[in-house]
Design an enzyme around this catalytic site. Structure first.
Site, short mmCIF file in Angstrom:
data_model
loop_
_atom_site.label_atom_id
_atom_site.label_comp_id
_atom_site.label_asym_id
_atom_site.label_seq_id
_atom_site.Cartn_x
_atom_site.Cartn_y
_atom_site.Cartn_z
N ALA A 20 0.82 -1.21 0.00
CA ALA A 20 0.00 0.00 0.00
C ALA A 20 0.86 1.27 0.00
O ALA A 20 0.58 2.22 -0.74
CB ALA A 20 -0.92 -0.01 1.22
N ALA A 41 10.81 0.68 7.56
CA ALA A 41 11.67 0.06 8.58
C ALA A 41 12.77 -0.78 7.94
O ALA A 41 13.86 -0.93 8.51
CB ALA A 41 10.81 -0.81 9.50
N HIS A 473 -2.17 -14.29 4.60
CA HIS A 473 -3.14 -13.24 4.28
C HIS A 473 -3.77 -12.60 5.52
O HIS A 473 -4.99 -12.46 5.59
CB HIS A 473 -4.25 -13.82 3.38
CG HIS A 473 -3.73 -14.36 2.09
ND1 HIS A 473 -4.38 -15.33 1.36
CD2 HIS A 473 -2.59 -14.07 1.40
CE1 HIS A 473 -3.68 -15.61 0.27
NE2 HIS A 473 -2.58 -14.87 0.28
#
Ligand SMILES: Cc1cc2nc3c(=O)[nH]c(=O)nc-3n(C[C@H](O)[C@H](O)[C@H](O)COP(=O)(O)OP(=O)(O)OC[C@H]3O[C@@H](n4cnc5c(N)ncnc54)[C@H](O)[C@@H]3O)c2cc1C
Length: 549
Positions: A20, A41, A473
């Site tokens: 995203a 990160a 998922h």
């Protein structure tokens, strides 16, 4: 005392450069009007195996690019801890995932709409799927071309995959050449987020272009540790980089895109979450939000292992230096062959009962075998067929344990709902029903695991408990909705908090019926559009920058 790293505030700070985050970084900087800081990160995506689809298997246990999470002991899985790899690198999990491009079912999004999320029915989200996509097969009502996310066919058919698809037909299911087409049901080949045999992560598809823009600043190895607030309004982010604590301010919005484990973790560390949990960790409560970190959903897969009658599997290539060299050359010269495939090759979507309206299980057919995901391949010809339930009822959680560098407690509570237990058993029977057909039997020397002796429902459930694992998922830990426990509203704004959104897999009200990357990219496309639209309303001069799909 934190160092103020950036002299001027950004318009937007995006936390996490994953599936995203890279989409957001691109779309929010495209007009040139907004300054954006993207914090990641992990590091750069230079690792060779990221870009070669088969490298997927090599990244499972590589701490240079992977958070290497695991769940708490799972009560319904014999108290086993299940691995939970997550990308920690530009591109996030889209840099380490299995490349399968699947959107789920239109009914998933219509269901989101029915739950009170206006703007999220399938008709509403389809334009964002199309905007994202560059579909190798060309454009039609359901598919787009010219978008940043390359979607391509697998490079060539494989004997075993053909046998699986034929066997499914022999068992009475249709062949399906496009799982993202008018219907999902049936067996066929998957499509991949790849182009000319190379992985097409969102870092490649979206971020690479955006990094040429002077209004985007990307900080890698930068771990966001806290959202900064003035009252109930987010105004910036504190992050750790190279042993220093830094801060950056946002005059517009802070957008969390850390994924289904890290976004709720960062919210909790910042005082947004269940008050009791926060107090137990000595964190001041900015807002008591019981839903932050709750409702974790994931797809549990159960894998059946087969020994193959013929040396035509990937095991045979990997175990022979001659074939390895041949495969390497084929890939180098033509971008074809085994190095160009990701996790699953073929698969299918099936209904375990005529009483369900749409497929409730997914099969992944894999032309190699090993004892576990990412483990060494068997020294004999082998393959795997797995099944996962598409819409689990079980709900788990993500809860902080200590500081941002420490993993949170993750517990999907797999199989805690009886419907999930029944569906996994029905799915295993359905899968065996396909594998027992003549087309597949030709290639099966033996079912190695669980083996033919396990036949009763109780046996199969016990097998699922002992061997079930994630198909990667996790979603819904900052769930979108209109109810009291929902974390974000239908514009992905955190409820009750100003200038803060979550835009990633954690906002899914329910996990979609398929692999989740395409849905996350769609969410980010729509999220970016809504952010720009809201900015345009606030500052009319920016309106021209907002183009609906
Ligand atoms: C091994 C594996 C295989 C998969 N296979 C498939 C597949 O074949 N097809 C499919 O559709 N889906 C697949 N998925 C799932 C899919 O990739 C994910 O659903 C999707 O990438 C999630 O996107 P996201 O943006 O929510 O999170 P991510 O892509 O995980 O991105 C989150 C990013 O935020 C960063 N971050 C987190 N916390 C912080 C912080 N505090 N500060 C700064 N940065 C932070 C992370 O390092 C990461 O880069 C797979 C996933 C995995 C792990």
């Amino acid at each position: 005392m934190a160092a103020m790293t950036h002299a001027h505030p950004f318009d937007y700070i995006v936390v996490g450069a994953g599936s995203a985050g890279c989409v957001l970084a691109n779309r929010l900087t495209a007009s040139g009007r907004h300054r954006v800081l993207l914090l990641e990160a992990g590091g750069h995506d230079r690792h060779l195996w990221i870009h070669i689809p088969l490298g997927y298997g090599k990244l499972f246990a590589d701490s240079r690019v992977n958070w290497l999470y695991k769940t708490e002991p799972e009560p319904e899985l014999d108290n086993r801890q299940v691995i939970q790899p997550r990308g920690k690198v530009l591109g996030g999990s889209s840099s380490i995932n299995g490349l399968l491009y699947l959107r789920g079912q239109p009914a998933d999004y219509d269901h989101w709409r029915q739950l009170g999320n206006s703007g999220w029915s399938f008709d509403d989200v389809l334009p964002y799927f199309r905007r994202a996509e560059h579909q190798e097969r060309g454009e039609d009502a359901l598919h787009g071309v010219g978008g940043p996310l390359a979607v391509s066919n697998v490079c060539e058919p494989h004997l075993l995959c053909e046998a699986f698809i034929d066997a499914a037909q022999q068992a009475g299911y249709p062949r399906n050449d496009d799982f993202n087409g008018p219907t999902q049901e049936g067996a066929g080949y998957f499509q991949l987020t790849a182009k000319k045999g190379r992985r097409w992560s969102t870092a490649v598809g979206y971020l690479k272009e955006a990094r040429r823009r002077s209004n985007l600043v990307v900080e890698t190895n930068a771990l966001a540790s806290r959202i900064l607030f003035e009252g109930r309004r987010a105004v910036g982010v504190e992050y750790r980089q190279g042993g220093t604590t830094r801060t950056a301010r946002a005059s517009g919005e802070v957008i969390l895109a850390g994924g289904a484990f890290n976004s709720p973790q960062l919210m909790q560390l910042s005082g947004l979450g269940p008050a009791e949990l926060l107090r137990a960790h000595g964190i001041g409560v900015t807002a008591d939000m019981p839903g932050v970190g709750e409702d974790l959903q994931d797809h549990l897969q159960v894998r059946i292992q087969y020994r193959c009658t013929e040396p035509i599997t990937m095991n045979d290539v990997v175990n022979s230096w001659r074939q390895r060299i041949g495969a390497g050359l084929r890939y180098a010269l033509f971008r074809k062959g085994l190095l160009a495939i990701g996790a699953g090759y073929a698969g299918g979507f099936f209904r375990t009962s005529p009483n369900v309206a749409t497929p409730d299980v997914q099969a992944h057919f894999i032309i190699f075998s090993g004892e576990a995901s990412g483990a060494a391949l068997h020294p004999f010809p082998g393959f795997i067929a797995s099944i996962c339930q598409l819409r689990p009822e079980s709900r788990g959680f993500v809860r902080i344990k200590s500081d941002p560098a420490a993993p949170p407690a993750i517990q999907p509570r797999y199989l805690s709902d009886p419907i999930d237990r029944d569906t996994v058993v029905a799915g295993l029977k359905l899968l065996r029903g396909i594998m027992e057909q003549p087309a597949m039997q030709h290639y099966i020397a033996e079912e190695r695991v669980p083996g033919p002796k396990l036949t009763s429902d109780a046996d199969l459930l016990a097998f699922a408990r002992s061997a079930g694992t994630t198909v990667f998922h996790p979603t819904s830990t900052c769930r979108m909705g209109a109810d009291a426990n929902a974390v974000v509203d239908e514009r992905l704004r955190v409820r009750g908090i100003g200038n803060l959104r979550v835009v990633d897999a954690s906002i899914m009200p329910t996990v979609v019926s398929g692999n989740t990357n395409a849905a996350v990219v769609m969410i980010a496309e729509k999220g970016a559009y809504m952010i720009l639209q809201d900015a345009a309303v606030a500052t009319p001069v920016a309106r021209i920058a907002v183009t609906p799909p």
